[in-house]
Design a protein around this motif. Sequence first.
Motif, PDB file in Angstrom:
ATOM      1  N   TYR A 157      38.718  49.727  34.503  1.00 58.30           N
ATOM      2  CA  TYR A 157      39.746  50.240  35.413  1.00 58.30           C
ATOM      3  C   TYR A 157      39.229  50.188  36.843  1.00 58.30           C
ATOM      4  O   TYR A 157      38.104  50.591  37.130  1.00 58.30           O
ATOM      5  N   GLU A 158      40.063  49.680  37.742  1.00 56.75           N
ATOM      6  CA  GLU A 158      39.699  49.600  39.152  1.00 56.75           C
ATOM      7  C   GLU A 158      40.966  49.611  39.996  1.00 56.75           C
ATOM      8  O   GLU A 158      41.996  49.075  39.577  1.00 56.75           O
ATOM      9  N   VAL A 159      40.889  50.219  41.178  1.00 54.38           N
ATOM     10  CA  VAL A 159      42.014  50.243  42.110  1.00 54.38           C
ATOM     11  C   VAL A 159      41.592  49.561  43.404  1.00 54.38           C
ATOM     12  O   VAL A 159      40.558  49.911  43.995  1.00 54.38           O
ATOM     13  N   ARG A 160      42.383  48.586  43.831  1.00 52.87           N
ATOM     14  CA  ARG A 160      42.120  47.891  45.081  1.00 52.87           C
ATOM     15  C   ARG A 160      43.431  47.683  45.820  1.00 52.87           C
ATOM     16  O   ARG A 160      44.376  47.118  45.269  1.00 52.87           O
ATOM     17  N   GLU A 161      43.501  48.136  47.050  1.00 50.82           N
ATOM     18  CA  GLU A 161      44.649  47.900  47.931  1.00 50.82           C
ATOM     19  C   GLU A 161      45.970  48.281  47.267  1.00 50.82           C
ATOM     20  O   GLU A 161      46.957  47.549  47.337  1.00 50.82           O
ATOM     21  N   GLY A 162      45.973  49.433  46.615  1.00 49.62           N
ATOM     22  CA  GLY A 162      47.192  49.947  46.007  1.00 49.62           C
ATOM     23  C   GLY A 162      47.533  49.362  44.655  1.00 49.62           C
ATOM     24  O   GLY A 162      48.547  49.722  44.059  1.00 49.62           O
ATOM     25  N   ILE A 163      46.689  48.464  44.145  1.00 51.47           N
ATOM     26  CA  ILE A 163      46.931  47.837  42.842  1.00 51.47           C
ATOM     27  C   ILE A 163      45.874  48.309  41.851  1.00 51.47           C
ATOM     28  O   ILE A 163      44.673  48.125  42.071  1.00 51.47           O
ATOM     29  N   ALA A 164      46.315  48.929  40.772  1.00 56.83           N
ATOM     30  CA  ALA A 164      45.404  49.355  39.705  1.00 56.83           C
ATOM     31  C   ALA A 164      45.292  48.225  38.693  1.00 56.83           C
ATOM     32  O   ALA A 164      46.307  47.709  38.211  1.00 56.83           O
ATOM     33  N   GLU A 165      44.063  47.836  38.381  1.00 54.35           N
ATOM     34  CA  GLU A 165      43.816  46.797  37.390  1.00 54.35           C
ATOM     35  C   GLU A 165      43.248  47.455  36.136  1.00 54.35           C
ATOM     36  O   GLU A 165      42.191  48.091  36.178  1.00 54.35           O
ATOM     37  N   VAL A 166      43.965  47.307  35.025  1.00 55.78           N
ATOM     38  CA  VAL A 166      43.530  47.843  33.740  1.00 55.78           C
ATOM     39  C   VAL A 166      43.240  46.647  32.841  1.00 55.78           C
ATOM     40  O   VAL A 166      44.133  45.832  32.575  1.00 55.78           O
ATOM     41  N   VAL A 167      41.987  46.534  32.386  1.00 56.83           N
ATOM     42  CA  VAL A 167      41.549  45.338  31.669  1.00 56.83           C
ATOM     43  C   VAL A 167      41.091  45.692  30.258  1.00 56.83           C
ATOM     44  O   VAL A 167      40.204  46.533  30.075  1.00 56.83           O
ATOM     45  N   LEU A 168      41.697  45.051  29.259  1.00 54.68           N
ATOM     46  CA  LEU A 168      41.241  45.179  27.880  1.00 54.68           C
ATOM     47  C   LEU A 168      40.031  44.278  27.695  1.00 54.68           C
ATOM     48  O   LEU A 168      40.104  43.076  27.938  1.00 54.68           O
ATOM     49  N   ASP A 169      38.918  44.850  27.263  1.00 51.61           N
ATOM     50  CA  ASP A 169      37.684  44.077  27.105  1.00 51.61           C
ATOM     51  C   ASP A 169      36.935  44.595  25.879  1.00 51.61           C
ATOM     52  O   ASP A 169      35.955  45.314  25.991  1.00 51.61           O
ATOM     53  N   ALA A 170      37.444  44.236  24.707  1.00 52.33           N
ATOM     54  CA  ALA A 170      36.890  44.688  23.433  1.00 52.33           C
ATOM     55  C   ALA A 170      36.703  43.483  22.518  1.00 52.33           C
ATOM     56  O   ALA A 170      37.559  43.203  21.676  1.00 52.33           O
ATOM     57  N   PRO A 171      35.615  42.735  22.714  1.00 46.15           N
ATOM     58  CA  PRO A 171      35.375  41.549  21.887  1.00 46.15           C
ATOM     59  C   PRO A 171      35.324  41.918  20.397  1.00 46.15           C
ATOM     60  O   PRO A 171      34.988  43.066  20.060  1.00 46.15           O
TER      61      PRO A 171
END
Length: 252
Positions: A5-19
């Motif tokens: 999870y990361e927020v940059r310039e008003g955009i939250a990025e939620v990344v699924l990363d479960a190999p």
Amino acid sequence: MAIRYEVREGIAEVVLDAPPVNALTVAGWFELADRLREASRDRQVRVVVLRAEGRGFNAGVDIKEMSNAEGFDALVGANKGCYDAFAAVYDCEVPVIAAVHGFCVGGGIGLVGNADIVVASHDAFFGLPEVDRGALGAATHLARLVPQHRMRQMVYTSENAPAAELHAYGSIHKLVDRDKLVETAFEVARTIAAKSPTVIRAAKASLNGIDPVDVKRSYRYEQGFTFELNLTGVSDELRDAFTEGREADTSK
């Protein structure tokens, strides 16, 4: 780490990363729901991009976790975790853009079907293999991506639909090459992030308010049949056959 999870310039990025296939454990589904609610509560967030790393977007629940568990705790946990995560996408106070590559099956359909906007790569495909696993669920969300009769045929046969088909229906906003997927999702996100956040949050609430189907109640209804199927014992055979790589006994 299952969720980034990361927020940059008003955009939250939620990344699924479960190999290896982004099949989430019970804990993973609840973690995803928590990150989405975190984005929803953050007044600096104007839009969310939900995407994945690896071979595909999401392969649903971790079948091995369920097969190795005693009793019904894992089943109940998976039901509740999926419900929580799907609802967190739908209830997020800002638009959620799903960026899909590779496989989007099972629980992935629940996430993408509840998203506000979908972008996908040419290699993406969508499906519900639930019947083959002794379960039901997320037809509620598949019906938001494909027409009614196509949805029924896909549920009964466990057939997948290619991204190009969903793009033709208008369910996928943009269809791009794999290496352009993240960039495209963020281009769409930046367009939304440039709008008044007060108006965008009001727009999200208003659109949910006029939805013809209560997606949370509808999905919960489907889940009841999954639990019934597990009580019959049929689901155990189908799940075990899948994890053991053998033909299932479909006589019952």
